[in-house]
Design an enzyme around this catalytic site. Structure first.
Site, PDB file in Angstrom:
ATOM      1  N   LYS A 201       0.818  -1.224   0.000  1.00  0.00           N
ATOM      2  CA  LYS A 201       0.000   0.000   0.000  1.00  0.00           C
ATOM      3  C   LYS A 201       0.848   1.270   0.000  1.00  0.00           C
ATOM      4  CE  LYS A 201      -4.416  -1.829   1.191  1.00  0.00           C
ATOM      5  NZ  LYS A 201      -5.486  -2.016   2.152  1.00  0.00           N
ATOM      6  N   ARG A 235      -3.999  -9.937   4.707  1.00  0.00           N
ATOM      7  CA  ARG A 235      -4.352  -9.933   3.277  1.00  0.00           C
ATOM      8  C   ARG A 235      -3.114  -9.471   2.517  1.00  0.00           C
ATOM      9  NH1 ARG A 235      -6.309  -6.603  -0.711  1.00  0.00           N
ATOM     10  NH2 ARG A 235      -7.881  -7.527  -2.067  1.00  0.00           N
TER      11      ARG A 235
HETATM   12  C1  9MG Z   1     -10.196  -5.290  -1.156  1.00  0.00           C
HETATM   13  N1  9MG Z   1      -9.216  -4.768  -0.216  1.00  0.00           N
HETATM   14  C2  9MG Z   1      -8.167  -3.947  -0.509  1.00  0.00           C
HETATM   15  N2  9MG Z   1      -7.502  -3.652   0.600  1.00  0.00           N
HETATM   16  C3  9MG Z   1      -8.139  -4.284   1.619  1.00  0.00           C
HETATM   17  C4  9MG Z   1      -7.941  -4.353   2.992  1.00  0.00           C
HETATM   18  O1  9MG Z   1      -6.975  -3.685   3.590  1.00  0.00           O
HETATM   19  N3  9MG Z   1      -8.779  -5.093   3.738  1.00  0.00           N
HETATM   20  C5  9MG Z   1      -9.809  -5.764   3.136  1.00  0.00           C
HETATM   21  N4  9MG Z   1     -10.622  -6.479   3.930  1.00  0.00           N
HETATM   22  N5  9MG Z   1     -10.056  -5.721   1.826  1.00  0.00           N
HETATM   23  C6  9MG Z   1      -9.227  -4.995   1.091  1.00  0.00           C
END
Ligand code: 9MG
Length: 255
Positions: A201, A235
């Site tokens: 990110k 994730r």
């Molecule tokens: C779809 N998506 C993109 N970034 C995310 C994040 O940090 N958490 C979750 N649950 N979905 C995400």
């Protein structure tokens, strides 16, 4: 949780898995590398992404989902109709960046036994990064998640099915994201498993000066910090490397 974006314009992989077969192969690779869950999404939520119709979103994810019946699949969607179709096609989890606030979303899940991730987002994807403001980001995110857990439970979604997520990067500056990461343990007080999505990110880009495809080291550092502060689901794009980092840390805490 490994990420598979079936989109032409995702920030993190630039559309590499937009084609059905590429998405399926990538999901299988992530599972082999140790992902317990594969999160499939057909809509990019990055600011500036082209809007996608419900029909197009379904056309992107359903063929991929149907080919992966043996895996534990999460579907990243905000749309109740997509949630319902994904559950019919075998999805085990719905990952909703809007925390089931869309009309009909709770109803789409209520009768199933699927897990659900309720994520915090301030505003809408298109505009959420325009100068977001909080008085206390942790307190506000926590209060929102508490309210959404209560709403889901009151509507018949059992607590054991619910995962919460502060939504790093969704209507948050780098400073907000760092505050949330540093105080992540406070969200553990909600009593639900905590999911953290920090992989590649922009906060990592801001800290390191690196583009999305060169943020592995920063992503691993973030993942480790998140786990140390109570996250139980990460994730990530780089499953194998994240697994290795967590294995080293787990060996240490086991001593
Ligand atoms: C779809 N998506 C993109 N970034 C995310 C994040 O940090 N958490 C979750 N649950 N979905 C995400």
């Amino acid at each position: 949780m490994g990420v598979v974006n079936v989109t032409p314009d995702s920030f993190s992989d630039g559309g590499r898995y937009y084609a059905r077969d590429a998405a399926i192969a990538h999901a299988r690779r992530l599972a082999e590398e140790g992902a317990d869950i594969v999160d499939i999404g057909g809509e990019s939520t990055r600011p500036g992404a082209a809007p996608v119709s419900e029909e197009e979103e379904l056309e992107r994810i359903l063929p991929v989902l149907e080919a992966l019946g043996d895996l534990c699949i999460s579907v990243d969607t905000r749309r109740p109709a997509v949630m319902a179709a994904a559950l019919d096609a075998g999805a085990s989890m719905i990952n909703d960046v809007q925390a089931l606030q869309a009309s009909g979303a709770i109803e789409a899940l209520r009768e199933s036994q699927c897990a659900v991730c309720l994520m915090h987002m301030k505003g809408e994807p298109a505009t959420m990064q325009r100068d977001p403001h909080y008085d206390d980001v942790v307190r506000e995110v926590k209060a929102f998640l508490q309210e959404r857990v209560a709403a889901a439970e009151a509507a018949g979604i059992a607590r054991e099915r619910i995962v919460v997520d502060p939504g790093f990067g969704f209507g948050k500056t780098a400073a907000h994201n760092l505050t949330l990461l540093g105080r992540l343990a406070e969200l553990g007080e909600l009593g639900a498993p905590l999911l953290a999505g920090l992989s590649r990110k922009s906060t990592i880009g801001k800290l390191t000066g690196r583009p999305a495809d060169a943020r592995l080291a920063g992503s691993l550092a973030m993942a480790l910090i998140a786990v140390q502060r109570g996250a139980t689901i990460l994730r990530v794009h780089d499953v194998k490397e994240t697994r290795d980092v967590i294995a080293v840390w787990e060996a240490l805490i086991g001593t």
